[in-house]
Design a protein around this motif. Sequence first.
Motif, PDB file in Angstrom:
ATOM      1  N   HIS A  21      35.086   7.104  43.041  1.00  0.00           N
ATOM      2  CA  HIS A  21      36.305   6.135  42.334  1.00  0.00           C
ATOM      3  C   HIS A  21      36.243   4.978  42.234  1.00  0.00           C
ATOM      4  N   LEU A  22      35.085   4.284  41.700  1.00  0.00           N
ATOM      5  CA  LEU A  22      34.735   3.697  41.114  1.00  0.00           C
ATOM      6  C   LEU A  22      34.239   3.491  39.809  1.00  0.00           C
ATOM      7  N   ALA A  23      33.826   4.784  39.886  1.00  0.00           N
ATOM      8  CA  ALA A  23      32.831   5.177  38.330  1.00  0.00           C
ATOM      9  C   ALA A  23      33.274   6.106  37.360  1.00  0.00           C
ATOM     10  N   GLN A  24      35.771   6.020  37.783  1.00  0.00           N
ATOM     11  CA  GLN A  24      36.214   6.785  37.296  1.00  0.00           C
ATOM     12  C   GLN A  24      36.674   6.182  36.283  1.00  0.00           C
ATOM     13  N   GLY A  96      37.161 -10.094  45.120  1.00  0.00           N
ATOM     14  CA  GLY A  96      37.451  -8.565  46.305  1.00  0.00           C
ATOM     15  C   GLY A  96      37.593  -7.368  44.831  1.00  0.00           C
ATOM     16  N   GLU A  97      37.209  -7.539  44.344  1.00  0.00           N
ATOM     17  CA  GLU A  97      36.581  -6.152  43.068  1.00  0.00           C
ATOM     18  C   GLU A  97      35.453  -6.146  43.402  1.00  0.00           C
ATOM     19  N   LYS A  98      35.215  -4.714  43.767  1.00  0.00           N
ATOM     20  CA  LYS A  98      34.024  -4.095  43.737  1.00  0.00           C
ATOM     21  C   LYS A  98      33.318  -3.647  41.913  1.00  0.00           C
ATOM     22  N   ILE A  99      32.249  -3.885  42.534  1.00  0.00           N
ATOM     23  CA  ILE A  99      31.407  -3.357  40.902  1.00  0.00           C
ATOM     24  C   ILE A  99      30.033  -2.219  41.279  1.00  0.00           C
ATOM     25  N   ILE A 100      29.297  -2.022  40.366  1.00  0.00           N
ATOM     26  CA  ILE A 100      28.581  -0.817  40.155  1.00  0.00           C
ATOM     27  C   ILE A 100      27.112  -1.659  39.032  1.00  0.00           C
ATOM     28  N   ILE A 101      26.838  -2.333  40.233  1.00  0.00           N
ATOM     29  CA  ILE A 101      25.241  -2.169  38.908  1.00  0.00           C
ATOM     30  C   ILE A 101      23.826  -1.422  39.298  1.00  0.00           C
TER      31      ILE A 101
END
Length: 105
Positions: A21-24, A96-101
């Motif tokens: 979902h995040l990677a989109q 609250g936002e999720k991030i990918i590292i």
Amino acid sequence: MPKNVVNFDLTAPAALKIIRHLAQESELVFLLTHVKKRMKQRHITIGQILRCLLKGEITEGPYREISTGNWRMRLELKESGQLVTVVAELYTAENGEKIIIITTF
């Protein structure tokens, strides 16, 4: 397990759903300076990393990173004869936002 106990462990299927979902939205994928250096050394592109996040499978984790408390996992995708491995960490910012590292090899 009793019905009033809530399991806070992140399962691989749930983690994969969050990652995909995040990677989109590529603006939610942050590359550390270390990663950019490794990408150049290993001839890995941002497109390969994003495809690994969107289509790869979790091969390790998810597990809690001791130093940060964030969930970390390893994803792999074989593409055009090349195995791309990405280590992703889910981070929740103060808003609250999720991030990918990411790190990659």
